[in-house]
Scaffold this active site. Structure first.
Site, PDB file in Angstrom:
ATOM      1  N   LYS A   1       0.844  -1.195   0.000  1.00  0.00           N
ATOM      2  CA  LYS A   1       0.000   0.000   0.000  1.00  0.00           C
ATOM      3  C   LYS A   1       0.881   1.246   0.000  1.00  0.00           C
ATOM      4  CE  LYS A   1      -1.875   2.722   2.855  1.00  0.00           C
ATOM      5  NZ  LYS A   1      -1.691   3.972   2.085  1.00  0.00           N
TER       6      LYS A   1
ATOM      7  N   CYS B   1      13.308  10.451   7.531  1.00  0.00           N
ATOM      8  CA  CYS B   1      13.136   9.952   8.898  1.00  0.00           C
ATOM      9  C   CYS B   1      14.430  10.087   9.689  1.00  0.00           C
ATOM     10  CB  CYS B   1      12.643   8.511   8.880  1.00  0.00           C
ATOM     11  SG  CYS B   1      13.616   7.465   7.809  1.00  0.00           S
TER      12      CYS B   1
HETATM   13  P1  NAI Z   1       1.354   8.141   8.403  1.00  0.00           P
HETATM   14  O1  NAI Z   1       2.111   7.297   9.367  1.00  0.00           O
HETATM   15  O2  NAI Z   1      -0.053   8.476   8.682  1.00  0.00           O
HETATM   16  O3  NAI Z   1       1.400   7.459   6.956  1.00  0.00           O
HETATM   17  C1  NAI Z   1       2.313   6.462   6.541  1.00  0.00           C
HETATM   18  C2  NAI Z   1       1.576   5.338   5.817  1.00  0.00           C
HETATM   19  O4  NAI Z   1       0.713   4.660   6.731  1.00  0.00           O
HETATM   20  C3  NAI Z   1       0.670   5.812   4.690  1.00  0.00           C
HETATM   21  O5  NAI Z   1       0.726   4.873   3.649  1.00  0.00           O
HETATM   22  C4  NAI Z   1      -0.703   5.818   5.342  1.00  0.00           C
HETATM   23  O6  NAI Z   1      -1.752   5.691   4.427  1.00  0.00           O
HETATM   24  C5  NAI Z   1      -0.611   4.592   6.222  1.00  0.00           C
HETATM   25  N1  NAI Z   1      -1.540   4.560   7.360  1.00  0.00           N
HETATM   26  C6  NAI Z   1      -2.103   5.595   8.015  1.00  0.00           C
HETATM   27  N2  NAI Z   1      -2.867   5.150   9.024  1.00  0.00           N
HETATM   28  C7  NAI Z   1      -2.794   3.796   9.012  1.00  0.00           C
HETATM   29  C8  NAI Z   1      -3.358   2.755   9.821  1.00  0.00           C
HETATM   30  N3  NAI Z   1      -4.141   3.020  10.861  1.00  0.00           N
HETATM   31  N4  NAI Z   1      -3.054   1.475   9.528  1.00  0.00           N
HETATM   32  C9  NAI Z   1      -2.236   1.173   8.505  1.00  0.00           C
HETATM   33  N5  NAI Z   1      -1.684   2.112   7.702  1.00  0.00           N
HETATM   34  C10 NAI Z   1      -1.949   3.408   7.955  1.00  0.00           C
HETATM   35  O7  NAI Z   1       2.211   9.455   8.196  1.00  0.00           O
HETATM   36  P2  NAI Z   1       1.689  10.850   7.577  1.00  0.00           P
HETATM   37  O8  NAI Z   1       0.334  11.189   8.106  1.00  0.00           O
HETATM   38  O9  NAI Z   1       1.847  10.776   6.128  1.00  0.00           O
HETATM   39  O10 NAI Z   1       2.752  11.863   8.187  1.00  0.00           O
HETATM   40  C11 NAI Z   1       2.615  12.349   9.515  1.00  0.00           C
HETATM   41  C12 NAI Z   1       3.956  12.514  10.167  1.00  0.00           C
HETATM   42  O11 NAI Z   1       4.581  11.247  10.305  1.00  0.00           O
HETATM   43  C13 NAI Z   1       4.958  13.332   9.385  1.00  0.00           C
HETATM   44  O12 NAI Z   1       4.788  14.697   9.603  1.00  0.00           O
HETATM   45  C14 NAI Z   1       6.256  12.818   9.932  1.00  0.00           C
HETATM   46  O13 NAI Z   1       6.551  13.445  11.131  1.00  0.00           O
HETATM   47  C15 NAI Z   1       5.977  11.361  10.173  1.00  0.00           C
HETATM   48  N6  NAI Z   1       6.436  10.505   9.066  1.00  0.00           N
HETATM   49  C16 NAI Z   1       7.563   9.759   9.226  1.00  0.00           C
HETATM   50  C17 NAI Z   1       8.042   9.000   8.181  1.00  0.00           C
HETATM   51  C18 NAI Z   1       9.273   8.196   8.302  1.00  0.00           C
HETATM   52  O14 NAI Z   1       9.904   7.912   7.297  1.00  0.00           O
HETATM   53  N7  NAI Z   1       9.642   7.766   9.470  1.00  0.00           N
HETATM   54  C19 NAI Z   1       7.386   8.982   6.883  1.00  0.00           C
HETATM   55  C20 NAI Z   1       6.156   9.751   6.823  1.00  0.00           C
HETATM   56  C21 NAI Z   1       5.740  10.484   7.882  1.00  0.00           C
END
Ligand code: NAI
Ligand code: MG
Length: 500
Positions: free
Chosen positions: A203, A311
């Site tokens: 996904k 990240c």
């Molecule tokens: P997110 O964690 O919500 O999204 C990442 C992935 O998880 C996306 O594909 C999303 O559709 C999916 N997702 C969301 N809720 C889910 C659930 N309950 N169960 C399974 N999959 C789910 O991150 P978002 O909202 O894009 O970004 C928010 C913050 O997270 C950013 O501002 C940043 O601080 C952090 N982040 C960290 C990342 C990293 O590489 N460690 C990458 C993206 C965001």
């Protein structure tokens, strides 16, 4: 800027520009003609493009122009179920029956096709994500190919991954990835899963689904059997349906700590294997004996690279007090020369913030930083494009450990600097975070680098460099940065189980 002397015809350098002056480059825009984007894209299940059962679609946009790029199918629970069943069938009937050597041949073919279509993938990634073409072209896509090559090489050598034990694949892997490195995260997850003999339901992030969908063309060209890789697009609900599916044996997630925790709770007790690669608040430690100019360049690369959407971004800067003013002065001067703007321009250093929501979140945290009393600097000479999600990079100094910008992951081009007097203080400050993903040590003294590295709680430690990736090196964190490792031999183990 060179001219030639009349006598010798040899190039002589032009007089160097005044310090602080930004040399203007003519724009050099990469053409987007090379990519075709279907106006509407379906789900990819069992080797077919299928419409979502509930008939819902969402839009993905170009963050640099805010123009819509395509309508993307939103997978509901029934679609996710169909995808997982297709993956299970492909696992039972084809993929688990192939020898490692045969699986490796598919992966090598995929890697070569990625190289052949590298420019197209780089442009598409830049359009959907907003990151500069220089990065997608020189970093993301070469690493995508490198990961497929690397894990292709492991496919027939799994017996050497953990000598003396018999290993078997798990079955269907459910993989959920974020928007910051869309295709690279897909490669990090798909390549080891397939090498080990698993099949996949992936996904992509709802903000950046286009390159993962394009990858399907490459899988088809490589002749990958139907159902081995399936793609379900959608947002959190689609991801949640995937992690909850009973036929999924392994969940791999990269994204926010908050969602990582939700997933950990949802799979607890199910027997599913789980790896989580979450956020970070990684620190650079600059010692007085460091090569200061190199350190400044490394710090700039570590936080402003990819708009800080990394990240393992080096978002905290700890400087030995005796050189702090010098480092900060050089840093401010360097920041004035960063080029922010059109991500398709090959001169651009900092592209567009991926979404309006992220832009607002970053702005809010910057305001908090100002209110809490840290010293604020932004290079006001940088003009931002009139349209699109752009932001100037900024630097907070005199930051206290209690300040929000020193504790919370900003995920933007925002650097928080403070000072230290002894190595012990530097280590204590660097470790004073719930995260533990990465760190950078800057010192010319090797023994100091080793002694400090041994005491830092971070999964990846770079010395006199930053943000260098290689498929042979494991990547992952401590604490709230998650668990499990991706990359290297370690990256195989989450996709295998020991059998009697
Ligand atoms: P997110 O964690 O919500 O999204 C990442 C992935 O998880 C996306 O594909 C999303 O559709 C999916 N997702 C969301 N809720 C889910 C659930 N309950 N169960 C399974 N999959 C789910 O991150 P978002 O909202 O894009 O970004 C928010 C913050 O997270 C950013 O501002 C940043 O601080 C952090 N982040 C960290 C990342 C990293 O590489 N460690 C990458 C993206 C965001
Ligand atoms: Mg989200």
């Amino acid at each position: 800027m060179t001219k030639t002397t009349a006598k010798t015809g040899r190039a002589v350098p032009a007089p160097s520009a005044a310090p602080g002056l930004v040399v203007d480059y003519a724009p050099s825009i990469e053409s987007d003609k090379i990519v075709t984007i279907a106006p509407r894209q379906q789900l990819y299940i069992g080797g077919q493009w299928v419409k979502p059962v509930e008939g819902r679609y969402f839009q993905t946009t170009n963050p640099a122009t805010l123009a819509p790029l395509s309508e993307i199918a939103e997978a509901g629970a029934a679609d996710v179920d169909a995808a997982v069943r297709a993956a299970k069938r492909a696992y039972d009937r084809t993929w688990s029956k192939l020898s490692g050597r045969e699986r490796g041949r598919y992966l090598f073919r995929i890697a070569r096709l990625i190289q052949e279509r590298a420019r197209e993938l780089a442009v598409l990634e830049t359009l959907d994500n907003g990151k500069p073409i220089r990065e997608t072209r020189d970093v993301d896509i070469p690493l995508v190919a490198a990961h497929f090559f690397y894990y292709a090489g492991w496919a027939d050598k799994l017996g050497y991954a953990l000598p003396g034990v018999k290993l078997a694949p798990l079955g269907v892997a459910g993989q959920i990835i974020p928007w910051n490195f869309p295709l690279l995260m897909a490669a990090w997850k798909i390549a080891p899963a397939l090498a080990c003999g698993n099949t996949v339901v992936l996904k992509p992030a709802e903000q950046t689904p286009l390159t993962a969908l394009k990858l399907i063309e490459i899988f088809e060209a490589a002749g990958l059997p139907p159902g081995v890789v399936n793609i379900v697009t959608g947002a959190g609900a689609t991801g949640a349906a995937l992690t909850a599916h009973p036929l999924v044996r392994k969940v791999a997630f990269t994204g926010s700590t908050e969602v990582g925790k939700t997933i950990a709770r949802s799979v607890a007790g199910s027997g599913k294997k789980l790896t989580l690669e979450l956020g970070g608040k990684s620190a650079h430690l600059i010692f007085a004996d460091a090569a200061i100019d190199q350190a400044v360049e490394g710090v700039v690369n570590g936080i402003f690279f990819n708009q800080g959407h990394v990240c393992c971004a080096g978002s905290r800067l700890l400087i030995e007090e005796s050189v702090a003013e010098r480092v900060l002065d050089k840093l401010r001067t360097r920041m004035q020369k960063l080029r922010v703007g059109n991500p398709l321009d090959k001169n651009t250093d900092i592209g567009a913030i991926n979404s309006t929501a992220e832009l607002e979140k970053i702005r809010r945290l910057v305001e908090t930083g100002k209110q809490e009393g840290a010293r604020y600097y932004e290079p006001e000479n940088i003009t931002l494009p009139a349209k699109g999600n752009f932001l100037r990079p900024c630097l907070f100094s005199d930051v206290a450990s209690s300040h929000t910008i020193c504790r919370v992951e900003v995920f933007g081009p925002v650097l928080a600097a403070s000072t230290f007097r002894t190595p012990a203080e530097a280590i204590a400050k660097a470790n004073d975070t719930p995260y533990g993903l990465a760190a950078g040590i800057w010192s010319e003294k090797g023994s100091k680098v080793h002694a400090v590295a041994a005491q830092l709680r971070a999964g990846v430690i770079w010395a006199n460099t930053y943000n260098k990736f290689d498929p042979t090196a494991p990547f992952g964190g401590y604490g709230e940065s998650g668990y499990g490792r991706e990359g290297g031999r370690h990256g195989l183990l989450p996709y295998l189980e020991v059998v009697p």
